[in-house]
Design an enzyme around this catalytic site. Structure first.
Site, short mmCIF file in Angstrom:
data_model
loop_
_atom_site.label_atom_id
_atom_site.label_comp_id
_atom_site.label_asym_id
_atom_site.label_seq_id
_atom_site.Cartn_x
_atom_site.Cartn_y
_atom_site.Cartn_z
N SER A 139 0.84 -1.20 0.00
CA SER A 139 0.00 0.00 0.00
C SER A 139 0.88 1.25 0.00
O SER A 139 0.83 2.08 0.92
CB SER A 139 -0.99 0.01 1.17
OG SER A 139 -1.97 -0.96 0.94
N HIS A 140 1.69 1.32 -1.01
CA HIS A 140 2.53 2.49 -1.25
C HIS A 140 3.05 2.42 -2.67
O HIS A 140 2.84 1.41 -3.38
CB HIS A 140 3.69 2.55 -0.25
CG HIS A 140 4.47 1.28 -0.14
ND1 HIS A 140 5.23 0.77 -1.16
CD2 HIS A 140 4.59 0.41 0.88
CE1 HIS A 140 5.79 -0.35 -0.78
NE2 HIS A 140 5.41 -0.61 0.46
#
Ligand code: TYD
Length: 135
Positions: free
Chosen positions: A50-51
């Site tokens: 999640s980046h």
């Protein structure tokens, strides 16, 4: 072409004693390898990632088990289920990525072209989308 998200099929050398696959920098994969890390012992239901990375591109392989890699290019989401050790998912820099739905005992190998640098991370999705829109 070389900057597109894609699955790279790695060589498979079949053998009665067990099969073998290989990747070489600048040959099967489109960059020079700077760093390799792996994610394991992921509890059921957990997510990793999640980046996005500003400058780092990567190849993600399910060496064992299976999991989903959810990618976002700023416009569209792409979901890949990885479950074979001879497929590498090429994730270019500036791609939002999340790993989820890990099976028990799965092993995620990540091969990248840059050393670890916390400043290379973009951890806010709205900021990522803004950067993509202004690119
Ligand atoms: P992070 O990349 O955020 O994990 P994930 O995206 O899989 O959820 O990294 C988690 C922690 O590990 C973070 O504190 C930084 C550290 N880390 C390193 O020290 N070196 C590395 O090469 C990586 C990938 C992470």
């Amino acid at each position: 072409m070389s900057n597109d998200i894609r699955i790279i099929q790695l060589p498979r050398i079949f053998d009665e004693r067990g099969n073998l696959s290989v990747l070489q920098e600048d040959k099967e994969i489109p960059f020079l390898v700077k760093r390799v890390y792996w994610i394991y012992d992921v509890p059921g239901g957990e997510m990793r990632g999640s980046h996005a990375f500003k400058n780092s591109s990567e190849i993600i392989i399910a060496l064992s088990g299976s999991y989903d890699v959810v990618l976002h290019d700023g416009i569209k989401e792409h979901r890949y289920q990885l479950n074979r050790s001879y497929y590498g998912l090429y994730v270019p820099k500036m791609t939002w990525r999340t790993l989820e739905n890990f099976s028990t005992n799965s092993l995620a190998l990540v091969i990248t072209d840059l050393a670890f640098d916390e400043h290379d991370y973009i951890r806010e999705f709205d900021f990522f989308k803004k950067l993509k829109q202004s690119a």
